[in-house]
Design a protein around this motif. Sequence first.
Motif, mmCIF file in Angstrom:
data_model
loop_
_atom_site.group_PDB
_atom_site.id
_atom_site.type_symbol
_atom_site.label_atom_id
_atom_site.label_comp_id
_atom_site.label_asym_id
_atom_site.label_seq_id
_atom_site.Cartn_x
_atom_site.Cartn_y
_atom_site.Cartn_z
ATOM 1 N N LEU A 143 0.850 -1.195 0.000
ATOM 2 C CA LEU A 143 0.000 0.000 0.000
ATOM 3 C C LEU A 143 0.885 1.244 0.000
ATOM 4 N N ARG A 144 0.528 2.225 -0.792
ATOM 5 C CA ARG A 144 1.298 3.480 -0.858
ATOM 6 C C ARG A 144 0.423 4.645 -0.422
ATOM 7 N N LEU A 145 0.938 5.445 0.501
ATOM 8 C CA LEU A 145 0.263 6.638 0.989
ATOM 9 C C LEU A 145 1.043 7.870 0.547
ATOM 10 N N GLU A 146 0.341 8.887 0.121
ATOM 11 C CA GLU A 146 0.985 10.119 -0.354
ATOM 12 C C GLU A 146 0.279 11.331 0.227
ATOM 13 N N ALA A 147 1.053 12.355 0.597
ATOM 14 C CA ALA A 147 0.495 13.617 1.082
ATOM 15 C C ALA A 147 1.390 14.746 0.603
ATOM 16 N N ASP A 148 0.814 15.707 -0.122
ATOM 17 C CA ASP A 148 1.569 16.802 -0.717
ATOM 18 C C ASP A 148 0.896 18.132 -0.384
ATOM 19 N N VAL A 149 1.706 19.131 -0.021
ATOM 20 C CA VAL A 149 1.179 20.440 0.373
ATOM 21 C C VAL A 149 1.832 21.525 -0.478
ATOM 22 N N LEU A 150 1.021 22.403 -1.077
ATOM 23 C CA LEU A 150 1.542 23.556 -1.782
ATOM 24 C C LEU A 150 1.845 24.649 -0.760
ATOM 25 N N LEU A 151 3.115 25.013 -0.639
ATOM 26 C CA LEU A 151 3.556 25.920 0.413
ATOM 27 C C LEU A 151 3.579 27.386 -0.001
ATOM 28 N N TYR A 152 3.761 27.637 -1.310
ATOM 29 C CA TYR A 152 3.991 29.021 -1.724
ATOM 30 C C TYR A 152 3.660 29.176 -3.197
ATOM 31 N N GLY A 153 3.124 30.340 -3.563
ATOM 32 C CA GLY A 153 2.856 30.652 -4.960
ATOM 33 C C GLY A 153 1.504 31.293 -5.150
#
Length: 255
Positions: A143-153
Amino acid sequence: MKKILIVFVALITVQMGYAQKTESKDSPIDFNVDVKTNHLWRGLVITDKPMAAVFSQLRLNESGSFTTGFWGGMSFSNDADGTYYKEINYYIQYAENGFSIGLWDLFNTRNVATPDVWNYDKNTTTHLLDLRTSYTFNESFPLRLEADVLLYGSGDAQLNDDGDLEQRYSTYVEVSYPLITESKVNLRSFVGGAFSFNGDTHLYGDGKQNFDFVNVGLTASKTLKFSDVNFPVSATTLWNPSQKIARVQLAVGLF
């Protein structure tokens, strides 16, 4: 002249035989090229035109757990508005034992009148800083878990009550799992949702709510063989329930 030609051919033959016996040195640098019918990213259709993508990587330590490099893409034809999709991203990443964390600088110039790769002003920059994390469990439970956050822009900003831009911190989370493995054709499923830490909307949805599913689908993959060359091929079908869109993508890894 004939003797010179014979010597020249002999030297080439010897050189080819020597080259076949020797192995190339390992290099900390590598790159690969993919050709795709379109470019899909976290449930978004970045371009519907065929495109090529180049991914280069530099190992920063002996084990290769620390890497840096570039990802770039460009469409083969222009969109209806006459613009071409062009993108260049920079990244640095740590990955080991199934865990990875990386910081990406995304720079997509499509529909940007005057792109400036050096502009990082919070109100006008077309860069997006993207913090990416993932974890894959062991082989018995892949199982693969992913979490991504846009920090700036500014592309992920909103106007506050004072009329100033503030970050939404749009966050993408995904769960994926291989349904078929070690077969002629393998199959992986994925479900992705999105929300923002600051605001009522996020980058990936229809702009009406703070959490919704944005990327649901399947990816089938196999390897085509021509002589001694292998070409990995994948076919992805996805739906973005929030934006009410669906796409199919065919991708071929050239090398």
